[in-house]
Design an enzyme around this catalytic site. Structure first.
Site, PDB file in Angstrom:
ATOM      1  CG  ASP A 162      -2.064  -0.962   1.123  1.00 18.09           C
ATOM      2  OD1 ASP A 162      -2.203  -1.591   0.058  1.00 18.09           O
ATOM      3  OD2 ASP A 162      -2.797  -1.121   2.112  1.00 18.09           O
ATOM      4  CD  GLU A 625      27.667  -0.567 -24.162  1.00 16.57           C
ATOM      5  OE1 GLU A 625      27.517  -1.302 -25.157  1.00 16.57           O
ATOM      6  OE2 GLU A 625      27.012   0.462 -23.967  1.00 16.57           O
TER       7      GLU A 625
END
Length: 756
Positions: A162, A625
């Site tokens: 919630d 990368e």
């Protein structure tokens, strides 16, 4: 692993318990608590099945090992169980709990649950001394045991979908629940548009409308009912008229979100069926109801509900290992993207005060209790969901919108917000297709209110984007294009190339007067490497995609002994690699920020071999990368496999450009709205003041800020495209604490705020 605790003293023992409703991310907390405690030289114990564990004892109390929490970070629910315990509510049950705590030597507890769970823990803490004396008098506990464990020390972490704890920005599980809701809304939207139908989606939230409000914004919905702001009398007619006007202006579907705790201003509940009946009576339309129910609690946790609960669990365990009998009970929460220490019962009292505000009809106080961000989003939803645009003057300012740099999921929601918020301010909004080259070529069209309907949930970029930006010999043509388009201002939504272009434009304003217009940059890049913002639009979507993909990769190794070397995008920025490692339980990450050496690879290979020798089935390595020019993913894989002999095999996986695809996750959709709203405010301020500054907006410590583009080099290395002092790098230590038993680290506390 070293720590400042006295190794000659008896080992600290910490209990961990989950209770109340389950929430995605609880397992990440338990995992972090157990492994951090072990790394600090403490002994962690799990109480199974909620408060039943301490009350009943026996097999429901277990000393935890490293492997007991393996392969749990990606699972929903709670691996140690949760249950209601009526016996714990009684004094006799609490006495049994104290006895079982003391007999196991435990006087420190990390409790995970909602306000009821935490209240129970604090009540036990307060009764502890009296119950302990009774146990001594009854002969169930020795005086020596009682003297050793005079008090119970407690740290709480709130697990609640919630998101209803006052004082913390996000509770564990809320982000995952929002993912489930948005998945449903996106699916419903397609069928609703096909049949020109109205759907009413009921979501959880008894006294907090967070899920309803954020899903309504992220899903591009028409109307929302939240407990903190009930609709005025006559809401039925107002709702029907709003939907009717939307259909008249070309909208094919109508989506209404209602929180389960919604009421009218007299306190009478408003149910999904009440809304259906109101629409039937006033529009003659038979709306469909979808009540999502407990599916919102289910499924795998989102990326956020893995890495943030890991930090919360790490911090809670650290606090408990170093706690003294004078340590007050606390909740470890988050505020403005930082960890925060909250006085436990004060936070719970403020949370329960909201119920009183709602009963008294003090809506302003109820909204204020949720923080300024919540009120801001209520107002933004009112604008974005309006069925039609306001009228504008004939001499309205002409504002261009373009994308620049690589594609990032969330560009469409950002452009949609810019169009609607701009039109609402009386501007004429112009979409520039194909980035800065498109501007030079005159690829410009006016975007009206309903042109951007349906963009809220879409990935890609309908305006297109280009990585190329004009060289200096094209600046004159760019200036002429701005003049011919009669642009009075420009919103640039994109990555580093867009930032670099705007930086150069503000430097060249004297040579090219056409550049003297207000320009505001909005960060959108999966690399998450832009100056002045800890989060860029698109980065969370990519992180979730990486996390889900690596989860599948891990599953594929279940029948073999294998090392995977997984490469993420990010160029030289290690955000995606590090956070993907943290969310998937990687054993090793390689980042450009650290560099990669042959000696390091040799050391890591030896550690990998020892790990497989001890029975490991999978070893996960994540690299960004550009971590190394020479040691690529394939080279790393070859080194590991050659040195490992036939003990295990190695596979390299390049995740590639799929990381730029997919529909944006809820966080990127709502972040886009907030950032664009701030950008439009800054643009309007410049126009109203007759200025022509260039700025970039961003989120720093949870606050949206704007900074002059001229100062960009002070925040980022313009060559490497790397912000100085990135906030995520210190989290690398936490990754190794919870993933590497052999880690040779000195554990330090993460920075944490205290309640002011």
């Amino acid at each position: 692993m070293t720590d400042s605790t006295d190794t000659a003293a008896p080992k600290v023992k910490i209990g961990v318990l989950t209770s109340g409703g389950d929430a995605q991310g609880m397992n990440a907390i338990v995992r972090a608590v157990v492994r951090t405690a072990l790394q600090l030289g403490a002994e962690p114990y799990a109480f199974f099945e909620g408060w039943r564990g301490p009350v009943e004892g026996g097999d429901l109390i277990k000393k935890m090992t490293w492997n007991d929490v393996s392969s749990t970070i990606n699972k929903g629910g709670t691996a140690i169980g949760t249950a209601r315990s009526d016996e714990f509510r009684e004094r006799s049950g609490m006495k049994k709990a104290v006895k079982n705590f003391v007999k196991h030597g435990i006087d420190r507890l990390v409790i995970i649950g909602g306000d009821g769970t935490l209240t129970g823990a604090d009540e036990l803490r307060q009764l502890w001394p009296d119950l302990l004396r009774e146990l001594v008098d009854e002969g169930d506990v020795t005086p020596e045991e009682a003297e050793t464990h005079e008090k119970l020390m407690v740290a709480g972490v709130v697990g609640s979908i919630d998101n209803d704890l006052v004082g913390t920005d996000m509770t564990v599980g809320a982000d995952s629940a929002l993912h489930r809701i948005i998945e449903a809304i996106d699916a419903i939207q397609a069928t609703a548009a096909s049949h020109q139908r109205t759907f009413i989606i009921e979501v959880m939230g008894r006294r907090c409308g967070y899920l309803a409000l954020m899903s309504a914004i992220a899903g591009g919905c028409d109307y929302v009912f939240i407990p903190e702001l009930p609709p005025a009398e006559g809401w039925e007619g107002e709702l029907a008229e709003k939907l009717r006007r939307g259909r008249a202006n070309g909208r094919r579907d109508s989506l209404i979100v209602i929180a389960e705790g919604a009421t009218d201003r007299a306190g009478n509940p408003i149910s999904a069926d009440d809304v259906r009946v109101a629409l039937k009576d006033r529009m003659g339309e038979d709306a469909r109801i979808t009540s999502l129910g407990h599916v919102q609690r289910g499924g795998t946790p989102s990326a956020y509900d893995r890495w943030m609960p890991t930090l919360l669990g790490y911090t809670a365990a650290y606090e408990m290992v170093h706690a003294t009998q004078d340590t007050e009970p606390m909740i470890i929460g988050t505020q403005r993207n930082q960890l925060k220490r909250l006085p436990m019962m004060e936070a719970i009292s403020k949370t329960r005060q909201v119920k009183k505000y709602l009963e008294e009809g003090d809506w302003d106080a109820a909204l204020a209790s949720r923080g300024g961000h919540y009120r801001e989003m209520v107002d933004l939803f009112a604008t974005l969901s309006s069925p039609e645009a306001r009228e504008r003057s004939d001499d309205a300012k002409r504002i261009g919108i373009l994308h620049a740099g690589g594609l990032a999921p969330g560009m469409n929601p950002a452009a949609r917000a810019a169009v609607k918020l701009g039109i609402d301010r009386g501007y004429r909004m112009l979409g520039i297709e194909g980035g800065f080259p498109g501007l030079i070529d005159g690829n410009i069209r006016e975007l009206k209110w309903h042109d951007v309907e349906g963009w809220a949930e879409e990935g890609g970029a309908y305006l297109g984007t280009r990585r190329t930006i004009p060289e200096i010999d094209r600046y004159y043509a760019l200036g002429r294009a701005i003049e011919e388009a009669k642009l009075d201002g420009l919103i640039v939504i994109g990555g580093f190339k867009g930032y670099k272009m705007v930086y150069e434009m503000q430097r060249e304003q004297e040579r090219y007067p056409a550049f003297k217009i207000p320009i505001v940059l909005v960060p959108a890049s999966i690399d998450n490497n832009l100056p002045g913002s800890q989060f860029s639009i698109g980065a969370d979507t990519t992180l979730n995609w990486d996390t889900e993909t690596i989860d599948r990769i891990r599953q594929s190794a279940s029948a073999s002994r294998r090392c995977f070397v997984v490469e993420t995008m990010g160029r030289k920025c290690g955000y995606l690699a590090l956070m993907s490692g943290l969310t998937t339980g990687a054993e090793q990450v390689y980042l450009y920020e650290d560099g990669v050496t042959l000696s390091q690879l040799a050391k890591d290979t030896r550690k990998m071999i020892r790990s497989f020798d001890s029975g490991r089935q999978l070893y996960l390595v994540v690299r960004n990368e550009d971590a190394s020019e020479y040691y690529s993913a394939d080279v790393m894989g070859n080194i590991f496999e050659e040195e490992g002999g036939h003990l295990f095999d190695v596979r390299s996986v390049i995740l590639g450009h799929a990381q730029q695809g997919g529909n944006p996750v809820p966080f990127d959709r709502t972040l886009a709205v907030r950032l664009v709203s701030a950008a439009m405010n800054k643009l309007q301020q410049q126009l109203d003041d007759g200025r022509h500054g260039s700025y970039h907006v961003g989120m720093i410590d949870g606050k949206i800020q704007s900074r002059p583009a001229a100062h960009m080099p002070e925040l980022i290395d313009m060559e490497d495209r790397l912000p100085y002092d990135p906030w995520y790098l210190p989290l690398k230590e936490v990754l190794y604490v919870v993933s590497d038993q052999e880690a040779d680290l000195t554990l330090d506390p993460l920075p944490i705020l205290d309640e002011e």
